[in-house]
Motif scaffolding. Structure first.
Motif, PDB file in Angstrom:
ATOM      1  N   LYS A   1       7.885   9.845  -1.852  1.00 19.74           N
ATOM      2  CA  LYS A   1       6.468   9.967  -2.218  1.00 19.74           C
ATOM      3  C   LYS A   1       5.555   9.802  -1.008  1.00 19.74           C
ATOM      4  CE  LYS A   1       6.626   8.851  -7.082  1.00 19.74           C
ATOM      5  NZ  LYS A   1       6.078   8.003  -8.144  1.00 19.74           N
TER       6      LYS A   1
ATOM      7  N   ARG B   1       5.795  13.526   0.498  1.00 18.13           N
ATOM      8  CA  ARG B   1       5.369  14.676  -0.298  1.00 18.13           C
ATOM      9  C   ARG B   1       4.306  14.265  -1.306  1.00 18.13           C
ATOM     10  NH1 ARG B   1       9.126  17.533   1.747  1.00 18.13           N
ATOM     11  NH2 ARG B   1      11.299  17.718   1.254  1.00 18.13           N
TER      12      ARG B   1
ATOM     13  N   ASP C   1       2.293  14.953  -5.002  1.00 12.76           N
ATOM     14  CA  ASP C   1       2.801  15.276  -6.346  1.00 12.76           C
ATOM     15  C   ASP C   1       2.876  16.784  -6.553  1.00 12.76           C
ATOM     16  OD1 ASP C   1       3.084  12.627  -7.006  1.00 12.76           O
ATOM     17  OD2 ASP C   1       1.132  12.473  -8.024  1.00 12.76           O
TER      18      ASP C   1
ATOM     19  N   GLY D   1       5.976  18.103  -4.811  1.00 14.23           N
ATOM     20  CA  GLY D   1       7.151  17.729  -5.590  1.00 14.23           C
ATOM     21  C   GLY D   1       7.317  18.598  -6.819  1.00 14.23           C
TER      22      GLY D   1
END
Length: 123
Positions: free
Chosen positions: A93, A96, A98, A101
């Motif tokens: 996290k 990247r 959200d 992802g």
């Protein structure tokens, strides 16, 4: 015949030795260190002459709580802040967002569905 050690019950250095047999101990000074939890630690340091005087550390680890202890009783050093263990997901996290992802997940699901369709058509 009983086998055994001839000096049973004794150990090296045991016995009533005094300073006359061991020599005089070096002159020492006791220094008080204070931690954030209010513990007082008092280690002893050898005294030396002006040319051989050992340095007294500014901080010492408290043996009771492990926090750093300092020479000032009114302002002890702040405890070291330990970062909690990070999981693999926490590191991912950090790298990247959200949205990135979700894009990677959609791409992987599209490839998986395409593979399943090609396998079911071949049957």
């Amino acid at each position: 015949m009983a086998a055994g050690n001839a000096i049973r019950g004794s150990r090296v250095g045991a016995g009533p030795l005094g300073e006359d047999e061991r020599g005089e101990s070096a002159p020492r000074q006791t220094v008080n260190y204070y931690c954030a939890r209010g513990h007082i630690t008092s280690p002893s340091f050898a005294l030396g002459d002006e040319t051989d005087a050992p340095e007294i550390p500014l901080e010492w680890d408290c043996p009771k709580c492990g926090f750093p202890a300092g020479l000032d009783a009114e302002n002890p050093p702040e405890p070291i802040r330990n970062e909690p263990y990070k999981t693999h997901l926490a590191y991912v996290k950090e790298r990247r967002s959200d949205e990135e992802g979700q894009a990677l997940l959609d791409e992987a699901l599209t490839e998986l569905r395409a593979r399943r369709e090609s396998v079911s058509v071949a049957d």
